[in-house]
Design a protein around this motif. Structure first.
Motif, PDB file in Angstrom:
ATOM      1  N   ALA A  34       0.866  -1.172   0.000  1.00  0.00           N
ATOM      2  CA  ALA A  34       0.000   0.000   0.000  1.00  0.00           C
ATOM      3  C   ALA A  34       0.906   1.227   0.000  1.00  0.00           C
ATOM      4  O   ALA A  34       1.719   1.392   0.901  1.00  0.00           O
ATOM      5  CB  ALA A  34      -0.917   0.010   1.215  1.00  0.00           C
ATOM      6  N   VAL A  35       0.795   2.046  -1.027  1.00  0.00           N
ATOM      7  CA  VAL A  35       1.596   3.261  -1.131  1.00  0.00           C
ATOM      8  C   VAL A  35       0.690   4.463  -0.892  1.00  0.00           C
ATOM      9  O   VAL A  35      -0.357   4.595  -1.539  1.00  0.00           O
ATOM     10  CB  VAL A  35       2.269   3.381  -2.516  1.00  0.00           C
ATOM     11  N   TYR A  36       1.108   5.289   0.044  1.00  0.00           N
ATOM     12  CA  TYR A  36       0.393   6.525   0.345  1.00  0.00           C
ATOM     13  C   TYR A  36       1.265   7.700  -0.051  1.00  0.00           C
ATOM     14  O   TYR A  36       2.443   7.754   0.306  1.00  0.00           O
ATOM     15  CB  TYR A  36       0.073   6.623   1.842  1.00  0.00           C
ATOM     16  N   ILE A  37       0.671   8.636  -0.785  1.00  0.00           N
ATOM     17  CA  ILE A  37       1.352   9.868  -1.166  1.00  0.00           C
ATOM     18  C   ILE A  37       0.369  11.012  -0.933  1.00  0.00           C
ATOM     19  O   ILE A  37      -0.794  10.938  -1.347  1.00  0.00           O
ATOM     20  CB  ILE A  37       1.829   9.822  -2.633  1.00  0.00           C
ATOM     21  N   GLU A  38       0.828  12.051  -0.237  1.00  0.00           N
ATOM     22  CA  GLU A  38       0.008  13.204   0.108  1.00  0.00           C
ATOM     23  C   GLU A  38      -1.277  12.790   0.820  1.00  0.00           C
ATOM     24  O   GLU A  38      -2.354  13.341   0.570  1.00  0.00           O
ATOM     25  CB  GLU A  38      -0.291  14.050  -1.127  1.00  0.00           C
ATOM     26  N   GLY A  39      -1.159  11.788   1.694  1.00  0.00           N
ATOM     27  CA  GLY A  39      -2.283  11.365   2.510  1.00  0.00           C
ATOM     28  C   GLY A  39      -3.288  10.456   1.838  1.00  0.00           C
ATOM     29  O   GLY A  39      -4.266  10.045   2.451  1.00  0.00           O
ATOM     30  N   HIS A  40      -3.070  10.133   0.571  1.00  0.00           N
ATOM     31  CA  HIS A  40      -4.027   9.321  -0.176  1.00  0.00           C
ATOM     32  C   HIS A  40      -3.384   8.028  -0.662  1.00  0.00           C
ATOM     33  O   HIS A  40      -2.197   7.999  -0.998  1.00  0.00           O
ATOM     34  CB  HIS A  40      -4.553  10.094  -1.391  1.00  0.00           C
ATOM     35  N   LEU A  41      -4.201   6.990  -0.727  1.00  0.00           N
ATOM     36  CA  LEU A  41      -3.728   5.725  -1.264  1.00  0.00           C
ATOM     37  C   LEU A  41      -3.450   5.896  -2.751  1.00  0.00           C
ATOM     38  O   LEU A  41      -4.338   6.234  -3.526  1.00  0.00           O
ATOM     39  CB  LEU A  41      -4.783   4.624  -1.044  1.00  0.00           C
ATOM     40  N   ALA A  42      -2.194   5.697  -3.146  1.00  0.00           N
ATOM     41  CA  ALA A  42      -1.799   5.867  -4.539  1.00  0.00           C
ATOM     42  C   ALA A  42      -1.649   4.532  -5.261  1.00  0.00           C
ATOM     43  O   ALA A  42      -1.769   4.468  -6.485  1.00  0.00           O
ATOM     44  CB  ALA A  42      -0.479   6.644  -4.616  1.00  0.00           C
ATOM     45  N   LEU A  43      -1.385   3.472  -4.505  1.00  0.00           N
ATOM     46  CA  LEU A  43      -1.167   2.167  -5.118  1.00  0.00           C
ATOM     47  C   LEU A  43      -1.448   1.082  -4.091  1.00  0.00           C
ATOM     48  O   LEU A  43      -1.006   1.181  -2.946  1.00  0.00           O
ATOM     49  CB  LEU A  43       0.295   2.055  -5.609  1.00  0.00           C
ATOM     50  N   ALA A  44      -2.185   0.075  -4.482  1.00  0.00           N
ATOM     51  CA  ALA A  44      -2.401  -1.114  -3.655  1.00  0.00           C
ATOM     52  C   ALA A  44      -2.225  -2.317  -4.567  1.00  0.00           C
ATOM     53  O   ALA A  44      -2.771  -2.348  -5.678  1.00  0.00           O
ATOM     54  CB  ALA A  44      -3.788  -1.115  -3.033  1.00  0.00           C
ATOM     55  N   HIS A  45      -1.444  -3.271  -4.103  1.00  0.00           N
ATOM     56  CA  HIS A  45      -1.108  -4.398  -4.966  1.00  0.00           C
ATOM     57  C   HIS A  45      -0.825  -5.619  -4.091  1.00  0.00           C
ATOM     58  O   HIS A  45      -0.330  -5.484  -2.972  1.00  0.00           O
ATOM     59  CB  HIS A  45       0.120  -4.032  -5.801  1.00  0.00           C
ATOM     60  N   THR A  46      -1.132  -6.791  -4.615  1.00  0.00           N
ATOM     61  CA  THR A  46      -0.835  -8.040  -3.916  1.00  0.00           C
ATOM     62  C   THR A  46      -0.023  -8.940  -4.826  1.00  0.00           C
ATOM     63  O   THR A  46      -0.351  -9.101  -6.008  1.00  0.00           O
ATOM     64  CB  THR A  46      -2.132  -8.774  -3.505  1.00  0.00           C
ATOM     65  N   ILE A  47       1.022  -9.511  -4.259  1.00  0.00           N
ATOM     66  CA  ILE A  47       1.868 -10.475  -4.966  1.00  0.00           C
ATOM     67  C   ILE A  47       1.640 -11.832  -4.330  1.00  0.00           C
ATOM     68  O   ILE A  47       1.633 -11.956  -3.105  1.00  0.00           O
ATOM     69  CB  ILE A  47       3.360 -10.081  -4.844  1.00  0.00           C
ATOM     70  N   GLN A  48       1.464 -12.837  -5.137  1.00  0.00           N
ATOM     71  CA  GLN A  48       1.184 -14.188  -4.633  1.00  0.00           C
ATOM     72  C   GLN A  48       2.472 -14.911  -4.245  1.00  0.00           C
ATOM     73  O   GLN A  48       2.798 -15.976  -4.754  1.00  0.00           O
ATOM     74  CB  GLN A  48       0.423 -14.991  -5.692  1.00  0.00           C
ATOM     75  N   CYS A  49       3.209 -14.318  -3.339  1.00  0.00           N
ATOM     76  CA  CYS A  49       4.464 -14.897  -2.872  1.00  0.00           C
ATOM     77  C   CYS A  49       4.730 -14.362  -1.469  1.00  0.00           C
ATOM     78  O   CYS A  49       4.529 -13.176  -1.223  1.00  0.00           O
ATOM     79  CB  CYS A  49       5.601 -14.505  -3.819  1.00  0.00           C
ATOM     80  N   GLY A  50       5.150 -15.228  -0.577  1.00  0.00           N
ATOM     81  CA  GLY A  50       5.399 -14.789   0.798  1.00  0.00           C
ATOM     82  C   GLY A  50       6.311 -15.758   1.535  1.00  0.00           C
ATOM     83  O   GLY A  50       7.104 -16.484   0.925  1.00  0.00           O
ATOM     84  N   GLY A  51       6.185 -15.777   2.836  1.00  0.00           N
ATOM     85  CA  GLY A  51       7.053 -16.575   3.689  1.00  0.00           C
ATOM     86  C   GLY A  51       6.978 -18.066   3.438  1.00  0.00           C
ATOM     87  O   GLY A  51       7.971 -18.786   3.610  1.00  0.00           O
ATOM     88  N   GLU A  52       5.809 -18.569   3.016  1.00  0.00           N
ATOM     89  CA  GLU A  52       5.690 -20.000   2.708  1.00  0.00           C
ATOM     90  C   GLU A  52       6.585 -20.384   1.539  1.00  0.00           C
ATOM     91  O   GLU A  52       7.100 -21.500   1.491  1.00  0.00           O
ATOM     92  CB  GLU A  52       4.239 -20.366   2.391  1.00  0.00           C
ATOM     93  N   ASN A  53       6.761 -19.475   0.596  1.00  0.00           N
ATOM     94  CA  ASN A  53       7.642 -19.749  -0.542  1.00  0.00           C
ATOM     95  C   ASN A  53       9.085 -19.917  -0.090  1.00  0.00           C
ATOM     96  O   ASN A  53       9.819 -20.763  -0.603  1.00  0.00           O
ATOM     97  CB  ASN A  53       7.531 -18.640  -1.587  1.00  0.00           C
ATOM     98  N   VAL A  54       9.485 -19.113   0.880  1.00  0.00           N
ATOM     99  CA  VAL A  54      10.833 -19.227   1.445  1.00  0.00           C
ATOM    100  C   VAL A  54      10.989 -20.590   2.109  1.00  0.00           C
ATOM    101  O   VAL A  54      11.985 -21.287   1.906  1.00  0.00           O
ATOM    102  CB  VAL A  54      11.106 -18.089   2.458  1.00  0.00           C
ATOM    103  N   THR A  55       9.980 -20.978   2.887  1.00  0.00           N
ATOM    104  CA  THR A  55      10.011 -22.271   3.568  1.00  0.00           C
ATOM    105  C   THR A  55      10.107 -23.410   2.559  1.00  0.00           C
ATOM    106  O   THR A  55      10.905 -24.343   2.734  1.00  0.00           O
ATOM    107  CB  THR A  55       8.763 -22.448   4.457  1.00  0.00           C
ATOM    108  N   ARG A  56       9.326 -23.340   1.489  1.00  0.00           N
ATOM    109  CA  ARG A  56       9.376 -24.385   0.458  1.00  0.00           C
ATOM    110  C   ARG A  56      10.732 -24.431  -0.235  1.00  0.00           C
ATOM    111  O   ARG A  56      11.228 -25.510  -0.557  1.00  0.00           O
ATOM    112  CB  ARG A  56       8.262 -24.172  -0.566  1.00  0.00           C
ATOM    113  N   ASP A  57      11.336 -23.264  -0.454  1.00  0.00           N
ATOM    114  CA  ASP A  57      12.680 -23.237  -1.050  1.00  0.00           C
ATOM    115  C   ASP A  57      13.680 -23.978  -0.172  1.00  0.00           C
ATOM    116  O   ASP A  57      14.482 -24.775  -0.653  1.00  0.00           O
ATOM    117  CB  ASP A  57      13.161 -21.793  -1.249  1.00  0.00           C
ATOM    118  N   ILE A  58      13.619 -23.702   1.128  1.00  0.00           N
ATOM    119  CA  ILE A  58      14.530 -24.362   2.072  1.00  0.00           C
ATOM    120  C   ILE A  58      14.287 -25.874   2.062  1.00  0.00           C
ATOM    121  O   ILE A  58      15.235 -26.667   1.984  1.00  0.00           O
ATOM    122  CB  ILE A  58      14.350 -23.791   3.494  1.00  0.00           C
TER     123      ILE A  58
END
Length: 168
Positions: A34-58
């Motif tokens: 979530a990116v806020y610029i001048e007090g307003h939400l400028a960008l919201a985005h979700t990536i389908q990758c997180g800590g579980e991916n790190v665990t699976r790599d290990i």
């Protein structure tokens, strides 16, 4: 409510939103931005990758179970190779019996995935031009951001200040 907006409400200061900030919430399965610029939400985005991916790599590289990979990650994980002592060895249970790995080797596995996640976000910020408005930098939240060295890795990749946010 989009989860990153709820996290932003609980974690970001009013001044951070006003002057420009990127909230980076890395959870188990997704990374929310979530990116806020001048007090307003400028960008919201979700990536389908997180800590579980790190665990699976290990688990894949070390030929161990997901449970053992998660345990190793939580106890010994680090994403700043300069913070790791070269002689630090880790015992773990592989599928074919007890094994040993250096903490540096473990860190290299982990760093590869974290760099991929953060570089994907950096590219999004570059493409939208939002990177130039982050005067208060990046605020890191989520369980996967608690890994040792995360703040320094974020500073290096984004080229702005970074700090861990307060849990909402």
């Amino acid at each position: 409510v989009v989860s990153c907006l709820a996290t932003a409400e609980g974690s970001l200061l009013k001044d951070e939103k006003e002057y420009g900030v990127c909230l980076l919430d890395i959870g188990a399965g997704t990374t929310n931005i979530a990116v806020y610029i001048e007090g307003h939400l400028a960008l919201a985005h979700t990536i389908q990758c997180g800590g579980e991916n790190v665990t699976r790599d290990i688990a894949t590289v070390l030929q161990t179970t997901t449970e053992e990979a998660e345990r190793i990650k939580l106890l010994h994980g680090c994403v700043d190779i300069h913070q790791v002592k070269p002689d630090h060895m880790i015992q773990f249970e592989a599928i074919d019996g007890p094994q040993t790995i250096s903490r540096i080797e473990l860190s290299e596995i982990i760093i590869a995935r974290y760099e991929q996640i953060l570089n994907t976000i950096r590219n999004d910020l570059d493409e939208t031009g939002a990177i130039h408005g982050l005067y208060h930098g990046v605020v890191l939240t989520g369980d996967a951001c608690q890994i040792e060295g995360m703040v320094s890795l974020a500073r290096k990749i984004f080229g702005v200040s970074a700090h861990l946010g307060n849990p909402p």
